[in-house]
Each structure stands twice: as C-alpha cells, then as structure tokens.
Write an enzyme that holds these catalytic residues in place. Structure first.
Site, PDB file in Angstrom:
ATOM      1  N   LYS A  39       0.808  -1.226   0.000  1.00 17.62           N
ATOM      2  CA  LYS A  39       0.000   0.000   0.000  1.00 17.62           C
ATOM      3  C   LYS A  39       0.841   1.276   0.000  1.00 17.62           C
ATOM      4  O   LYS A  39       0.343   2.354  -0.286  1.00 17.62           O
ATOM      5  CB  LYS A  39      -0.964   0.017   1.186  1.00 17.62           C
ATOM      6  CG  LYS A  39      -2.050  -1.042   1.053  1.00 17.62           C
ATOM      7  CD  LYS A  39      -3.251  -0.743   1.899  1.00 17.62           C
ATOM      8  CE  LYS A  39      -4.354  -1.744   1.620  1.00 17.62           C
ATOM      9  NZ  LYS A  39      -5.424  -1.723   2.591  1.00 17.62           N
ATOM     10  N   LYS A  54     -11.831  -4.692  -1.248  1.00 18.22           N
ATOM     11  CA  LYS A  54     -12.793  -3.575  -1.218  1.00 18.22           C
ATOM     12  C   LYS A  54     -12.286  -2.424  -2.064  1.00 18.22           C
ATOM     13  O   LYS A  54     -13.041  -1.790  -2.787  1.00 18.22           O
ATOM     14  CB  LYS A  54     -12.965  -3.081   0.233  1.00 18.22           C
ATOM     15  CG  LYS A  54     -13.842  -3.964   1.083  1.00 18.22           C
ATOM     16  CD  LYS A  54     -13.908  -3.437   2.514  1.00 18.22           C
ATOM     17  CE  LYS A  54     -12.891  -4.085   3.379  1.00 18.22           C
ATOM     18  NZ  LYS A  54     -12.640  -3.634   4.695  1.00 18.22           N
ATOM     19  N   LYS A 111      -6.269 -10.962  -4.910  1.00 18.10           N
ATOM     20  CA  LYS A 111      -7.267 -11.170  -3.867  1.00 18.10           C
ATOM     21  C   LYS A 111      -8.468 -10.240  -4.093  1.00 18.10           C
ATOM     22  O   LYS A 111      -8.267  -9.080  -4.481  1.00 18.10           O
ATOM     23  CB  LYS A 111      -6.597 -10.858  -2.528  1.00 18.10           C
ATOM     24  CG  LYS A 111      -7.426 -11.140  -1.313  1.00 18.10           C
ATOM     25  CD  LYS A 111      -6.793 -10.527  -0.085  1.00 18.10           C
ATOM     26  CE  LYS A 111      -6.880  -9.011  -0.138  1.00 18.10           C
ATOM     27  NZ  LYS A 111      -6.658  -8.316   1.133  1.00 18.10           N
TER      28      LYS A 111
HETATM   29  P1  TYM Z   1     -10.311  -6.128   6.042  1.00 20.19           P
HETATM   30  O1  TYM Z   1     -11.327  -5.093   6.337  1.00 20.19           O
HETATM   31  O2  TYM Z   1      -9.446  -5.963   4.852  1.00 20.19           O
HETATM   32  O3  TYM Z   1     -11.017  -7.540   5.903  1.00 20.19           O
HETATM   33  C1  TYM Z   1     -11.989  -7.965   6.842  1.00 20.19           C
HETATM   34  C2  TYM Z   1     -11.957  -9.486   6.948  1.00 20.19           C
HETATM   35  O4  TYM Z   1     -12.246 -10.086   5.682  1.00 20.19           O
HETATM   36  C3  TYM Z   1     -11.208 -10.974   5.313  1.00 20.19           C
HETATM   37  N1  TYM Z   1     -11.024 -10.893   3.860  1.00 20.19           N
HETATM   38  C4  TYM Z   1     -11.067 -11.941   3.037  1.00 20.19           C
HETATM   39  N2  TYM Z   1     -11.279 -13.247   3.253  1.00 20.19           N
HETATM   40  C5  TYM Z   1     -11.272 -14.060   2.174  1.00 20.19           C
HETATM   41  N3  TYM Z   1     -11.053 -13.641   0.901  1.00 20.19           N
HETATM   42  C6  TYM Z   1     -10.838 -12.329   0.644  1.00 20.19           C
HETATM   43  N4  TYM Z   1     -10.640 -11.901  -0.598  1.00 20.19           N
HETATM   44  C7  TYM Z   1     -10.839 -11.416   1.740  1.00 20.19           C
HETATM   45  N5  TYM Z   1     -10.669 -10.068   1.829  1.00 20.19           N
HETATM   46  C8  TYM Z   1     -10.782  -9.763   3.142  1.00 20.19           C
HETATM   47  C9  TYM Z   1      -9.978 -10.470   6.054  1.00 20.19           C
HETATM   48  O5  TYM Z   1      -9.010 -11.477   6.207  1.00 20.19           O
HETATM   49  C10 TYM Z   1     -10.574 -10.023   7.364  1.00 20.19           C
HETATM   50  O6  TYM Z   1     -10.738 -11.112   8.244  1.00 20.19           O
HETATM   51  N6  TYM Z   1      -6.788  -5.021   9.371  1.00 20.19           N
HETATM   52  C11 TYM Z   1      -8.092  -5.648   9.201  1.00 20.19           C
HETATM   53  C12 TYM Z   1      -9.160  -5.065  10.108  1.00 20.19           C
HETATM   54  C13 TYM Z   1      -8.823  -5.129  11.548  1.00 20.19           C
HETATM   55  C14 TYM Z   1      -8.837  -6.289  12.373  1.00 20.19           C
HETATM   56  C15 TYM Z   1      -8.456  -5.847  13.660  1.00 20.19           C
HETATM   57  C16 TYM Z   1      -9.139  -7.624  12.142  1.00 20.19           C
HETATM   58  C17 TYM Z   1      -8.426  -4.082  12.316  1.00 20.19           C
HETATM   59  N7  TYM Z   1      -8.220  -4.507  13.596  1.00 20.19           N
HETATM   60  C18 TYM Z   1      -8.352  -6.747  14.744  1.00 20.19           C
HETATM   61  C19 TYM Z   1      -9.042  -8.514  13.211  1.00 20.19           C
HETATM   62  C20 TYM Z   1      -8.669  -8.079  14.484  1.00 20.19           C
HETATM   63  C21 TYM Z   1      -8.528  -5.441   7.766  1.00 20.19           C
HETATM   64  O7  TYM Z   1      -8.169  -4.483   7.139  1.00 20.19           O
HETATM   65  O8  TYM Z   1      -9.417  -6.378   7.312  1.00 20.19           O
END
Ligand code: TYM
Length: 325
Positions: A110, A193, A190
């Site tokens: 990023k 969003k 992947k």
């Molecule tokens: P984020 O918002 O990118 O994604 C949220 C959750 O969705 C899962 N995910 C996916 N799983 C399968 N295939 C995909 N293509 C896919 N894209 C996203 C992610 O693995 C995640 O579980 N940093 C984190 C948010 C966060 C967080 C936390 C998570 C902040 N603090 C504490 C757990 C615990 C994030 O950006 O996820």
C-alpha cells in the site's frame, strides 16, 4: 473471540466467507467482540470521504447482524467509540521496532502511493491494541490477516517480557476453505474492497443488486478450456468452485463431483443461483434492520459500553505495569 473489518469500502463476499460467516457460526461457543475498524479507515487520507465513512460505520454493523451475528450474544461496536484502542496503540508504537513494521507485506504494497502516512506504517500497532485489549484466545480472519496476527503475538510477548505478564497470546482462526477469495476479473489478485471501487466485475458486493451479482459471476474470467476437470483446476475455476462450495455449505468432494466434466457455463449459473439466494437473504434482513435508523445507533451505543468496560480494565493494567499511573 474478537475480530473486525476496516470501514474502507463496500463489503464483499470475501469478507463474508473469510470472516463474518465464521463469526456467526462460532459465536455460541465464545464471549465475542466484533467491531468496525473506523480508525483504520484513515490510514490513506486521500481516500477518506467523510460522508461515505459515516455511512459505512452504520452499514457494516447492520451487515454483521444481517449475516447472523446476534447483538445479544456478541458485542458489536465502533473502534473510535472506545478510546482505549488509541491509547494502547501509542504504547505499542513505542514498543515496536521499526524493522518489524517495515516487513509487513500490506505496508509494502500500500505504500507504493506517493507519500504513505505514518498511520499506514504503524497500523499493525493499532490492530494489536484492538485485539489485545479484549484478551481473546482466537481471532477469526481470512488468510491475508495472518501476518497481522503474528505481529500482534510478537508485540504481546514483548510487552509481557519487558513489563510483566498481562496479555493473552491469541491464535488466528482461519477457515480451511474460502480464506482467500480471488477477484472474479483476475484470479491472481485477492478480492478487495479498494479494487472493487475502481473495477466493476472484480468483486461480489454484499449490497450489490442481485442482477449485478449474477452478471459479474457469468462474466468471471475462467481459462482456455471449457469444462471442469477435477484433476487439473486453474486458479480461476478453483475460485468459482470454492465460492460455490462455501455458499452452498457443501464439502470439497461434493462440489468437485457435482461439476466434474460440466461446462463452465453450468458452474457459473449454479454459482449465480446460490450466491443470489444467500446474498438475497442477507439483503432482506439488512433492509429490515436499517428500516429503523435508531436501532443500529442503539446496538452501537450498547456495544461501546460493553466493550469499554473490558478494554478499560486491560488498559489500566497495562498503564500500571509500564508506570503510567
Ligand atoms: P479487512 O477489512 O481488509 O477484511 C476484513 C476481513 O475479511 C477478510 N477478507 C477476506 N477473506 C477471504 N477472501 C478475501 N478476498 C478477503 N478479503 C478480506 C480479512 O481477512 C478479514 O478477516 N486489518 C483488518 C481489520 C482489523 C482487524 C483488527 C481484524 C483491524 N483490527 C483486529 C481482526 C482483528 C482489515 O483491514 O481487514
């Protein structure tokens, strides 16, 4: 158990099968905290649109509930409603070697943009704070978050070793199937969003019109062959099969048996049917939940109280250990 989703864009089917679906299935076995990472949405300031952010911070909790997370059994809250997250994050900023942060693959990818923010760099310290404040045993996430859970464990161990045993060391809980859903338009990337914001046909949005979802699936990239061969699956076809498997609650074997030898058109149509059914029912519940805007406000206010009651105790213990009282 604790997990969260960053309020950075429209939620997609990868977020559902990689994360929310697991939360809903596991919620009866644990004491649960599911939050909306709105502070994490600020790390790329050029991408912040205040009105959209405000809207997402209500839309995402409504989608949690529509996906089966029950606010009576699971605490649902906004990260920014619980100030302890930012305070412990600062303590972790000061404890974490720059080298650990520079190794994070998410930062490397990023930060290609013009001038990455300091927040983008220290993001893992905030995420470690999100997690460790609640002392969870498990963090159910998709595969892309594995490295973030690993650095969280390292930060917890470093604090415990330097200032005294406080933090539980959490384990990631990553589903066997569906932990890494790929883009429909490019199976080497992947599903994400942010990419979905700029490329239609990339993702299946949980709030997209069902007709759009059907079209994106029917147009999904496959490969130069025409029929499914279970012995030789390309990444694109494998991705469609995985989506079918998890959305239809089938096993891998049942799915391969069903489609082996069938044309890609058949696989796409059946996937479009099952996706419309599952996402259609999430959308139906979403509509009911959001019909009364005060309902989500109430869930978030109650969630913030319940979350802060736990987070403040952990923060207080951390401050005492480090000499801040
Ligand atoms: P984020 O918002 O990118 O994604 C949220 C959750 O969705 C899962 N995910 C996916 N799983 C399968 N295939 C995909 N293509 C896919 N894209 C996203 C992610 O693995 C995640 O579980 N940093 C984190 C948010 C966060 C967080 C936390 C998570 C902040 N603090 C504490 C757990 C615990 C994030 O950006 O996820």
């Amino acid at each position: 158990m604790l997990s969260g989703i960053a309020a950075t864009g429209k939620l997609h089917v990868g977020n559902y099968v990689g994360a929310m679906r697991t939360w809903a299935t596991l919620q009866d076995s644990y004491d649960n905290y599911f939050f909306i990472a709105d502070l994490h949405a600020l790390t790329i300031p050029e991408a912040v649109r205040p009105d959209a952010l405000r809207q997402r911070t209500r839309e995402i909790p409504a989608l949690y509930i529509a996906s089966g997370i029950d606010p009576a059994r699971s605490t649902i809250f906004l990260q920014s409603h619980v100030p302890a997250h930012a305070v412990l994050a600062w303590i972790f900023d000061c404890l974490t070697p720059v080298g650990w942060l520079a190794r994070m693959t998410q930062y490397k990818s990023k930060s290609q943009s013009s001038s990455p923010s300091a927040g983008l760099f220290t993001y893992p310290c905030l995420q470690a704070s999100d997690i460790l404040l609640y002392q969870p045993r498990f963090v159910p996430v998709g595969e892309d978050q594995r490295q973030h859970i690993e650095i969280t464990r390292d930060i917890a161990e470093r604090f415990n070793a330097m200032f005294g045993e406080l933090f539980t060391i959490p384990d990631p809980w990553i589903p066997t199937d569906g932990a890494r859903i790929m883009g429909l338009d490019d199976p080497t990337e992947k599903m994400s969003k942010s990419t979905a914001e700029v490329r239609s046909g990339h993702a299946i949005g949980l709030l997209d019109p069902l007709e759009t979802i059907r079209k994106s699936i029917l147009r999904a990239v496959t490969d130069s062959r025409t029929a499914v061969d279970r012995e030789d699956l390309s990444p694109a076809v494998n991705n469609l099969l995985t989506l079918y498997q998890v959305l239809s609650d089938s096993t891998r074997d049942q799915t391969l048996e069903r489609f082996h030898g069938k044309g890609y058109g058949v696989l796409k149509r059946e996937l479009a049917d099952v996706a419309s059914e599952v996402i259609g029912s999430i959308q139906g519940r979403f509509k009911e939940i959001t019909a009364d805007p005060a309902y989500i406000d109430g869930v978030l206010a109650d969630g913030a109280r319940r979350a802060a009651a736990v987070a403040d105790v952990t923060l207080d213990r951390a401050k005492r250990l480090i000499g801040l009282t």
